[in-house]
Design a protein around this motif. Structure first.
Motif, short mmCIF file in Angstrom:
data_model
loop_
_atom_site.label_atom_id
_atom_site.label_comp_id
_atom_site.label_asym_id
_atom_site.label_seq_id
_atom_site.Cartn_x
_atom_site.Cartn_y
_atom_site.Cartn_z
N LEU A 37 38.11 41.49 34.66
CA LEU A 37 36.57 41.69 34.04
C LEU A 37 36.14 39.72 34.23
CD1 LEU A 37 36.18 42.54 30.47
CD2 LEU A 37 35.65 43.20 31.93
N PRO A 38 35.29 39.80 34.98
CA PRO A 38 34.94 38.97 35.01
C PRO A 38 35.15 37.20 33.69
CG PRO A 38 33.36 40.16 35.64
CD PRO A 38 34.16 40.40 35.35
N SER A 39 35.09 36.08 34.78
CA SER A 39 35.16 35.54 33.44
C SER A 39 34.30 35.70 32.16
CB SER A 39 35.95 33.79 33.82
OG SER A 39 34.40 33.35 34.53
N TRP A 40 33.12 35.34 32.87
CA TRP A 40 32.11 35.38 31.72
C TRP A 40 31.63 36.33 31.06
CZ3 TRP A 40 28.63 39.65 33.55
CH2 TRP A 40 28.75 39.66 34.89
N ALA A 41 32.65 37.69 31.30
CA ALA A 41 32.47 39.04 30.01
C ALA A 41 32.92 39.01 29.32
CB ALA A 41 32.93 39.91 31.34
N ASN A 42 32.50 39.64 27.96
CA ASN A 42 33.06 39.86 26.51
C ASN A 42 32.75 38.66 25.49
OD1 ASN A 42 33.82 41.08 24.27
ND2 ASN A 42 36.67 40.44 25.00
N ALA B 234 33.73 43.95 39.11
CA ALA B 234 33.09 43.20 39.05
C ALA B 234 32.44 43.02 40.58
CB ALA B 234 34.53 42.50 39.32
N GLU B 235 32.96 43.54 41.81
CA GLU B 235 33.04 43.35 42.85
C GLU B 235 31.35 42.96 43.25
OE1 GLU B 235 35.28 45.22 45.23
OE2 GLU B 235 37.28 44.17 44.88
N LYS B 236 30.79 43.77 42.65
CA LYS B 236 29.40 43.94 42.65
C LYS B 236 28.37 43.08 42.74
CE LYS B 236 28.58 48.65 44.74
NZ LYS B 236 27.80 48.21 46.28
N TYR B 237 28.56 42.79 41.36
CA TYR B 237 28.26 41.72 40.37
C TYR B 237 27.74 40.35 41.11
CZ TYR B 237 28.41 45.39 37.41
OH TYR B 237 27.38 46.05 35.86
N ALA C 181 28.48 40.04 44.24
CA ALA C 181 28.17 39.78 45.11
C ALA C 181 26.29 39.79 44.89
CB ALA C 181 27.95 41.41 46.44
N LEU C 182 26.22 39.72 43.67
CA LEU C 182 24.94 39.75 43.89
C LEU C 182 24.46 37.61 42.86
CD1 LEU C 182 24.35 43.31 41.48
CD2 LEU C 182 22.66 42.47 43.85
N ASP C 183 25.55 37.08 42.80
CA ASP C 183 25.46 35.63 42.39
C ASP C 183 24.86 35.68 40.88
OD1 ASP C 183 25.80 33.38 42.15
OD2 ASP C 183 24.42 32.87 43.67
N LEU C 184 24.65 37.38 40.23
CA LEU C 184 24.33 37.04 39.32
C LEU C 184 23.65 36.12 37.45
CD1 LEU C 184 25.71 40.62 37.62
CD2 LEU C 184 23.76 39.76 39.04
N GLU C 185 25.24 34.99 38.44
CA GLU C 185 24.69 33.78 38.00
C GLU C 185 23.39 32.88 37.78
OE1 GLU C 185 27.88 30.61 36.83
OE2 GLU C 185 29.74 32.68 37.77
N ALA C 186 23.67 32.94 39.13
CA ALA C 186 22.02 31.94 39.92
C ALA C 186 21.14 33.18 39.38
CB ALA C 186 22.16 31.70 41.14
N LYS C 187 20.90 34.03 39.54
CA LYS C 187 20.07 35.12 39.10
C LYS C 187 19.63 35.09 38.16
CE LYS C 187 19.86 37.59 42.62
NZ LYS C 187 20.45 36.84 43.62
N ALA C 188 20.39 34.54 37.12
CA ALA C 188 20.53 34.48 35.32
C ALA C 188 19.59 33.28 35.12
CB ALA C 188 21.11 34.51 34.30
N LYS C 189 19.82 32.11 35.51
CA LYS C 189 18.81 30.94 35.19
C LYS C 189 17.41 31.32 36.04
CE LYS C 189 22.31 27.52 35.41
NZ LYS C 189 22.79 27.17 36.78
N ALA C 190 17.06 32.22 36.96
CA ALA C 190 16.07 32.84 37.11
C ALA C 190 15.15 33.07 36.96
CB ALA C 190 15.83 33.34 38.71
N PRO D 286 24.70 35.89 32.68
CA PRO D 286 24.82 36.87 33.15
C PRO D 286 25.22 38.28 32.86
CG PRO D 286 26.18 35.20 34.39
CD PRO D 286 26.29 34.67 33.09
N LEU D 287 25.99 37.76 31.82
CA LEU D 287 25.80 39.02 30.80
C LEU D 287 25.18 39.77 30.57
CD1 LEU D 287 28.32 41.01 29.13
CD2 LEU D 287 28.07 39.87 27.59
N GLN D 288 24.15 38.75 30.08
CA GLN D 288 22.67 39.15 29.74
C GLN D 288 21.65 40.56 30.25
OE1 GLN D 288 20.28 36.30 28.18
NE2 GLN D 288 21.26 36.62 26.46
N VAL D 289 22.25 40.09 31.42
CA VAL D 289 21.03 40.54 33.49
C VAL D 289 21.85 41.74 32.81
CG1 VAL D 289 21.43 40.36 35.51
CG2 VAL D 289 21.40 38.13 35.03
N VAL D 290 23.01 41.98 33.13
CA VAL D 290 24.05 43.56 32.89
C VAL D 290 22.97 44.09 31.58
CG1 VAL D 290 25.80 44.77 32.93
CG2 VAL D 290 26.01 42.08 34.01
#
Length: 553
Positions: free
Chosen positions: A353-358, A396-399, A401-410, A416-420
Motif C-alpha cells: 500500500l502507498p504510505s498515505w493509505a489507511n 499503487a503504480e496507477k495512483y 503516475a497520476l500524482d494524487l498528492e498534487a491533485k488533492a491540493k488542487a 490522496p486517499l480522499q481523491v480515491v
C-alpha cells in the motif's frame, strides 16, 4: 728466378673445379709478359726452361688456362702476404721486395693435399675487397654440398607416401656418404614410433573432420527448418494431464509461447506464434492464469485460451467492492470461505500500500480502493496474499503516475486517499461515462459546508449500502436517519472514512477533471442507467417524482 704460375701458395688446379677453364678470366687485367697465357696459348721466354711449363701430370691442352688462374691467385695471395707483413703491396705489375715461402707441389695423386697450409691457415683472410674476385674455398674448408630442398613428398621405396603419414623420415637409406649417413641417421631414429604417432594423428584428424561434417549437416538442417520448414508442433488436443500457466500482463505472443513451451503445453514458440497469428481472435488473449492440457497443438492451445472456461483468473470490475473480490479468490484457489478476507485483515501492511493509505482508524477495509480493476491469475496452489499483492501493486503504480498528492491540493482535498474516495463515489453513483464528470462536480459542490443546498451533506445511498453490505436503492428515511455510522453520509457531513469500492480509470480521470455547471443533485430516474442532474432543490424534487412514477412508488 721466379717461375710464372709457381708463386707462394700456388696449387694444382683440378679439372673438375667450376672455375677451371677460360670462362670468367678473359675480363681480368693481364700481367706484363703474360698476355699469351690469358689467351690460352703457351708462352716462350728465352730465360725460362721448357720444363717450367709443365704442371704435374695434367694434359697439355689445360696448361695455359691453369697458368692463367694460377698466376691470378698468385698475385692476390702475394698481395695479401705483403699487406699482412706490413710490406709494400704489389704495384704496377711488378713484384714486391719481401721474401715469401715457396710451396712444394704435392703428389698428383692427391691434388688437395697440404691445401690447408698453402692457403695460410695462420694468415688472416683478406679476400673480400671490392676489387678482389672471390677465391674458391680450399677443399679443407669447403662445406658439404647442401641438401636438396625438402618437400612434403617423399619419393622413397613406399612409392609416394606423404611425409605427414610416413612420420617424416626415410629409415632405410643406404647412402654411405657422410652427408647421406647423417641424413639417414637423423631420419632413421624412432621412425617406427613416429609412424605410429602419425597414424594416431591421422585417425584424430579423420574423426575431427567427420565431426565437423556432421555438425555442418546438422546446423544446415536446423537452418533450413528455421527458415523454410514448419516449426515443430504437437498434434491434437493434448493429453489428460492439465497444467496451470500464468501469463503476465502485456505479454507478446512470443512470451506467451515461451511460457506454454516451458509448461509442456506446446512444442515450440514459433508454432504458437504462427497459430495465434492465424486465429482472428488470437491477439485478444488476456493476462491471467489458464488451465491447459499438456502436448497440445499450437492451434488447440490458442482456442482453449480464448475459452473463458479455461481461464483460471480473478476479474476485478470497476467499482467492485473488496468483499466480492475476496470471495472470488477463495473460489479460484479452492479455499474455504472467508480465507482471503482474513488474510487481507492480517497482512494488509505487507502488500504494498502507498504510505498515505489507511490514514483513518474508522476505515472498514484498508485494502478498499486498492484492488485495481483488471484480470489476475488465481490458480489452485497459489497463496491469496500473492494474488492480493498483485492487485495492490497495480493500484499503487496507477495512483503514483497520476500524482494524487498534487491533485488533492488542487481539488481542496485533505490527502490522496480522499481523491480515491471521491473516485469510488463517482464510480458507484454514475451510470455512464458522460455521468462521471457531472457526478464529480456534485461531490465537490456538496462538500462545501457553506453551500445553501446541502451544507456539507453528501446524502449518497451508495455509502449507506456499503456499510450495510448491500445494493439497495429503496432505503427508508427512518432507517437512514437513525444510523450514525461514519459511512452514512445522510447523518455524517463530508466524505466517508475511506473508499467504498475500487474505482476504474475512467472514473478516476473524471474525478480529476469535473464539470463546472453548478450541479448539486442527481436522480437515477429509471432506477438503472438513466441519471439526470439538477442545480436546485426544486429541480431535484421534480426528478424524484419522476423516479417514483417509474418505480411504482
Amino acid at each position: 728466378m721466379t717461375e710464372y704460375g709457381r708463386g707462394p701458395g700456388s696449387e694444382p688446379w683440378h679439372p673438375e673445379d667450376p672455375l677451371y677453364g677460360d670462362g670468367g678470366w678473359e675480363g681480368q687485367q693481364a700481367r706484363p709478359g703474360q698476355q699469351a697465357a690469358y689467351g690460352g696459348q703457351p708462352q716462350h721466354y728465352p730465360e725460362q726452361q721448357p720444363q717450367q711449363q709443365h704442371y704435374g701430370d695434367w694434359g697439355d691442352g689445360q696448361q695455359a688456362a691453369y697458368g692463367q688462374a694460377q698466376q691470378q691467385y698468385q698475385q692476390q695471395y702475394e698481395q695479401q702476404q705483403y699487406e699482412g707483413q706490413g710490406q709494400q703491396p704489389y704495384d704496377n705489375g711488378g713484384w714486391g721486395t719481401g721474401t715469401h715461402a715457396h710451396a712444394q707441389y704435392p703428389d698428383p695423386a692427391d691434388p688437395y693435399g697440404q691445401q690447408a697450409a698453402a692457403y695460410g691457415g695462420q694468415q688472416p683472410d683478406y679476400y673480400g675487397t671490392p676489387d678482389a674476385y672471390p677465391p674458391p674455398e680450399p677443399p679443407s674448408r669447403r662445406q658439404a654440398e647442401p641438401e636438396p630442398p625438402q618437400t612434403d613428398w617423399d619419393p622413397g621405396p613406399d612409392q609416394g607416401e606423404h611425409a605427414f603419414f610416413a612420420g617424416g623420415g626415410d629409415d632405410d637409406s643406404d647412402d654411405d656418404s657422410g652427408a647421406g649417413r647423417g641424413r639417414g641417421e637423423r631420419r632413421g631414429r624412432g621412425s617406427k614410433s613416429k609412424k605410429r604417432r602419425s597414424g594416431y594423428a591421422c585417425l584424430v584428424v579423420l574423426l575431427v573432420l567427420g565431426a565437423g561434417v556432421g555438425g555442418v549437416g546438422y546446423f544446415g538442417y536446423q537452418f533450413y527448418q528455421d527458415r523454410f520448414g514448419a516449426p515443430p508442433d504437437f498434434a491434437g488436443d493434448g493429453t489428460n494431464e492439465t497444467v496451470t500457466v500464468e501469463i503476465p500482463k502485456g505479454a507478446f505472443g512470443s512470451v506467451i509461447g515461451q511460457k506454454l513451451k516451458e509448461a509442456g503445453v506446446v512444442k515450440s514458440v514459433d508454432a504458437f506464434v504462427a497459430a495465434q497469428s492465424d486465429n482472428p481472435e488470437g491477439k485478444s488473449i488476456q493476462a491471467g492464469a489458464y488451465i491447459l492440457h499438456k502436448q497440445m497443438s499450437a492451434a488447440a492451445a490458442v482456442e482453449m485460451m480464448l475459452d473463458p472456461k479455461s481461464q483460471n483468473n480473478v476479474l476485478v470490475r470497476p467499482g467492485e467492492r473488496n468483499l466480492s473480490v475476496y470471495k472470488a479468490i477463495d473460489t479460484k484457489l479452492e479455499l474455504s470461505a472467508g480465507t482471503t478476507k482474513k488474510v487481507a485483515e492480517q497482512k494488509y501492511k505487507s502488500l504494498g500500500l502507498p504510505s498515505w493509505a489507511n490514514d483513518n482508524s474508522e476505515i472498514k477495509d484498508p485494502l478498499e480502493g486498492f484492488l485495481h480493476p483488471g484480470t489476475y491469475a488465481a490458480a489452485k496452489g497459489m497463496k491469496p496474499e500473492a494474488v492480493l499483492k498483485e492487485m495492490v501493486t497495480q493500484a499503487a503504480e496507477k495512483y503514483e503516475a497520476l500524482d494524487l498528492e498534487a491533485k488533492a491540493k488542487a481539488l481542496k482535498l485533505d490527502n490522496p486517499l480522499q481523491v480515491v474516495t471521491v473516485a469510488s463515489l463517482v464510480q458507484a453513483e454514475g451510470k455512464t461515462e458522460d455521468d462521471y464528470r457531472k457526478m464529480a462536480e456534485v461531490v465537490y459542490n456538496r462538500l462545501d459546508l457553506a453551500n445553501p443546498e446541502t451544507y456539507g451533506l453528501l446524502q449518497f445511498d451508495s455509502t449507506f449500502n456499503y456499510l450495510k453490505g448491500e445494493s439497495n436503492i429503496n432505503i427508508s428515511e427512518s432507517e437512514i436517519n437513525s444510523n450514525q455510522d461514519p459511512y452514512n453520509t445522510y447523518t455524517q457531513k463530508g466524505l466517508p472514512p475511506g473508499p467504498i469500492g475500487n474505482p476504474g480509470d475512467i472514473a478516476m480521470k473524471a474525478t480529476l477533471n469535473p464539470t463546472h455547471d453548478g450541479w448539486y443533485y442527481f436522480v437515477a430516474v429509471d432506477g438503472v442507467s438513466k441519471t439526470e442532474f439538477a442545480r436546485t432543490h426544486d429541480e431535484f424534487q421534480k426528478l424524484k417524482d419522476k423516479f417514483n412514477e417509474s418505480s411504482g412508488n
